[in-house]
Design a protein around this motif. Structure first.
Motif, PDB file in Angstrom:
ATOM      1  N   THR A 226      -9.467   6.507  -3.601  1.00 48.81           N
ATOM      2  CA  THR A 226     -10.937   6.329  -3.199  1.00 48.81           C
ATOM      3  C   THR A 226     -10.847   7.069  -1.708  1.00 48.81           C
ATOM      4  N   ALA A 227     -12.065   6.869  -1.060  1.00 47.88           N
ATOM      5  CA  ALA A 227     -12.194   7.460   0.145  1.00 47.88           C
ATOM      6  C   ALA A 227     -10.978   6.850   0.961  1.00 47.88           C
ATOM      7  N   ALA A 228     -11.027   5.668   0.999  1.00 51.73           N
ATOM      8  CA  ALA A 228     -10.032   4.982   2.139  1.00 51.73           C
ATOM      9  C   ALA A 228      -8.509   5.506   1.536  1.00 51.73           C
ATOM     10  N   CYS A 229      -8.041   5.924   0.569  1.00 51.30           N
ATOM     11  CA  CYS A 229      -6.864   6.278   0.038  1.00 51.30           C
ATOM     12  C   CYS A 229      -6.848   7.785   0.661  1.00 51.30           C
ATOM     13  N   ARG A 230      -7.769   8.465   0.476  1.00 50.91           N
ATOM     14  CA  ARG A 230      -7.810   9.892   1.050  1.00 50.91           C
ATOM     15  C   ARG A 230      -7.533   9.949   2.697  1.00 50.91           C
ATOM     16  N   GLU A 231      -8.248   8.882   3.103  1.00 48.36           N
ATOM     17  CA  GLU A 231      -8.170   8.678   4.656  1.00 48.36           C
ATOM     18  C   GLU A 231      -6.635   8.572   5.009  1.00 48.36           C
ATOM     19  N   GLU A 232      -5.993   7.472   4.085  1.00 43.94           N
ATOM     20  CA  GLU A 232      -4.621   7.103   4.552  1.00 43.94           C
ATOM     21  C   GLU A 232      -3.831   8.553   4.421  1.00 43.94           C
ATOM     22  N   ILE A 233      -4.024   9.378   3.452  1.00 45.93           N
ATOM     23  CA  ILE A 233      -3.137  10.505   3.187  1.00 45.93           C
ATOM     24  C   ILE A 233      -3.333  11.469   4.458  1.00 45.93           C
ATOM     25  N   GLN A 234      -4.561  11.662   4.738  1.00 41.81           N
ATOM     26  CA  GLN A 234      -4.820  12.594   6.156  1.00 41.81           C
ATOM     27  C   GLN A 234      -4.136  11.966   7.491  1.00 41.81           C
ATOM     28  N   ARG A 235      -4.032  10.602   7.653  1.00 44.19           N
ATOM     29  CA  ARG A 235      -3.533   9.998   8.579  1.00 44.19           C
ATOM     30  C   ARG A 235      -1.897  10.229   8.452  1.00 44.19           C
ATOM     31  N   ILE A 236      -1.333  10.134   7.268  1.00 40.95           N
ATOM     32  CA  ILE A 236       0.095  10.332   6.985  1.00 40.95           C
ATOM     33  C   ILE A 236       0.417  11.829   7.425  1.00 40.95           C
ATOM     34  N   GLN A 237      -0.408  12.653   6.872  1.00 43.41           N
ATOM     35  CA  GLN A 237      -0.076  13.917   7.237  1.00 43.41           C
ATOM     36  C   GLN A 237      -0.285  14.439   8.689  1.00 43.41           C
ATOM     37  N   ALA A 238      -1.191  13.712   9.556  1.00 44.94           N
ATOM     38  CA  ALA A 238      -1.298  14.022  10.886  1.00 44.94           C
ATOM     39  C   ALA A 238       0.064  13.519  11.570  1.00 44.94           C
ATOM     40  N   LEU A 239       0.403  12.486  11.169  1.00 47.51           N
ATOM     41  CA  LEU A 239       1.566  11.804  11.686  1.00 47.51           C
ATOM     42  C   LEU A 239       2.947  12.720  11.446  1.00 47.51           C
ATOM     43  N   THR A 240       2.942  13.286  10.452  1.00 44.03           N
ATOM     44  CA  THR A 240       4.029  13.821   9.834  1.00 44.03           C
ATOM     45  C   THR A 240       3.820  15.581   9.895  1.00 44.03           C
ATOM     46  N   ALA A 241       3.073  16.026  10.884  1.00 47.71           N
ATOM     47  CA  ALA A 241       2.789  17.470  10.824  1.00 47.71           C
ATOM     48  C   ALA A 241       4.035  18.394  11.295  1.00 47.71           C
ATOM     49  N   PHE A 242       4.663  17.863  12.196  1.00 45.63           N
ATOM     50  CA  PHE A 242       5.902  18.599  12.801  1.00 45.63           C
ATOM     51  C   PHE A 242       7.075  17.687  12.040  1.00 45.63           C
ATOM     52  N   ALA A 243       7.162  17.092  11.303  1.00 41.98           N
ATOM     53  CA  ALA A 243       8.181  16.141  11.047  1.00 41.98           C
ATOM     54  C   ALA A 243       9.123  16.743   9.774  1.00 41.98           C
ATOM     55  N   ASP A 244      10.485  16.675   9.801  1.00 41.31           N
ATOM     56  CA  ASP A 244      11.165  16.861   8.486  1.00 41.31           C
ATOM     57  C   ASP A 244      11.355  15.659   7.495  1.00 41.31           C
ATOM     58  N   VAL A 245      10.217  15.432   6.873  1.00 44.60           N
ATOM     59  CA  VAL A 245      10.052  14.467   5.953  1.00 44.60           C
ATOM     60  C   VAL A 245      10.089  14.749   4.319  1.00 44.60           C
ATOM     61  N   HIS A 246      10.556  13.923   3.643  1.00 42.16           N
ATOM     62  CA  HIS A 246      10.427  13.879   2.038  1.00 42.16           C
ATOM     63  C   HIS A 246       9.911  12.528   1.439  1.00 42.16           C
ATOM     64  N   PHE A 247       8.868  12.644   0.690  1.00 40.96           N
ATOM     65  CA  PHE A 247       8.532  11.338  -0.097  1.00 40.96           C
ATOM     66  C   PHE A 247       9.015  11.515  -1.370  1.00 40.96           C
ATOM     67  N   GLN A 248       9.585  10.278  -1.824  1.00 37.88           N
ATOM     68  CA  GLN A 248      10.076  10.199  -3.194  1.00 37.88           C
ATOM     69  C   GLN A 248       9.679   8.849  -3.671  1.00 37.88           C
TER      70      GLN A 248
END
Length: 299
Positions: A226-248
């Motif tokens: 949903t739009a809310a899901c996509r907003e959460e994705i964008q917020r996570i991407q903003a948080l991790t823009a400079f991070a060394d992160v792996h999602f599993q």
């Protein structure tokens, strides 16, 4: 006939006196639930030796007694039987060091000693928080609109686990799983600022395959998004823009210890909200969920 005057002796400025000062400098500070200490032996601008260490606040004992004992032992090792003065970077620590029988000089510590001990503490902190495993989960009720979110932070190296939980009204299970990941990343950043700036290798585990895939594949748009899901994705991407992160993805309710703990926290946060239990009671019980594991780490 006037008498010749002797050449005047140049007196050292306060800054020069501090720069030329020699001895053992001690720094003991509290950072991120830990007591860190460092001891440096210096002669004017030369560094002759450095020791550093850490202990959890819970294990340090009353008034950080065990941390002071470790620092005092390091002073003895570096002094090697000598009687050099001991300086404290923190004024309030002087009385404690005197109480341990150390020859504490109440003057300002050597400049190079201050720099070296502060650097040693910072490097020790960076080394302790260089790797992080995060497990997250969400819980949706059938009779109420509340969604529970739980997460566990594990920095390894014998550091205690850090639990977290929060209940929020509304949202699908996918949105809630993504929100749990975002909340956990925010908590990790609060635990240590270097988590999301590339200084720490972060692994985020979720038992929701769709959420993990959306974070790893920007082109993946499932039907339940949903739009809310996509907003959460964008917020996570903003948080991790400079991070060394792996999602599993990990299998839920299996043998992944951190996922099991995160699941319990998510269910607890939802049920406590539904039962209108006070927040302090929820936090107390959340701490008890990981207390046994932490006690095992400290043993």
């Amino acid at each position: 006939m006037p008498f010749p005057t002797p050449p005047s002796r140049r007196s050292l400025s306060a800054a020069e006196a501090v720069a030329k000062r020699s001895g053992l400098t001690v720094l003991i500070v509290s950072r991120r639930g830990l007591i860190l200490w460092a001891v440096a032996r210096t002669f004017e601008s030369a560094v002759l030796g450095v020791r550093s260490g850490w202990i959890t606040e819970a294990a340090a004992g009353p008034h950080w007694g065990k941390a002071y004992a470790e620092a005092a032992r390091a002073v003895s090792e570096l002094a090697a039987g000598g009687n050099e003065p001991v300086f404290s970077v923190v004024d309030t620590a002087r009385e404690r060091l005197l109480g341990l029988g150390l020859p504490v000089d109440l003057s300002y510590p050597p400049a190079v000693g201050v720099v070296v001990t502060e650097k040693a503490v910072a490097e020790r902190l960076d080394a302790l928080f260089c790797r992080l495993e995060i497990a997250t989960d969400a819980s949706i009720g059938h009779r109420t609109p509340w969604a529970g979110h739980g997460w566990v932070l594990d920095f390894g190296k014998g550091l205690p686990l850090r639990p977290g939980l929060k209940a929020v009204g509304g949202g699908s299970i996918l949105e809630s799983e993504l929100r749990a990941i975002r909340l956990a990343l925010g908590a990790a950043k609060n635990a240590y600022t270097g988590v999301l700036d590339g200084r720490c290798a972060v692994t985020v585990s979720s038992d929701n395959l769709t959420a993990a895939r959306m974070l790893n594949d920007s082109g993946f748009q499932p039907g339940q998004s949903t739009a809310a899901c996509r907003e959460e994705i964008q917020r996570i991407q903003a948080l991790t823009a400079f991070a060394d992160v792996h999602f599993q993805w990990v299998k839920g309710h299996a043998d992944h210890e951190l996922n099991v703990l995160a699941d319990r926290l998510a269910v607890m946060s939802r049920r406590h909200k539904e039962a209108e239990l006070p927040a302090h009671e929820t936090l107390r019980m959340a701490a008890s969920v990981v207390e046994q594991r932490n006690m095992g780490l400290a043993a």
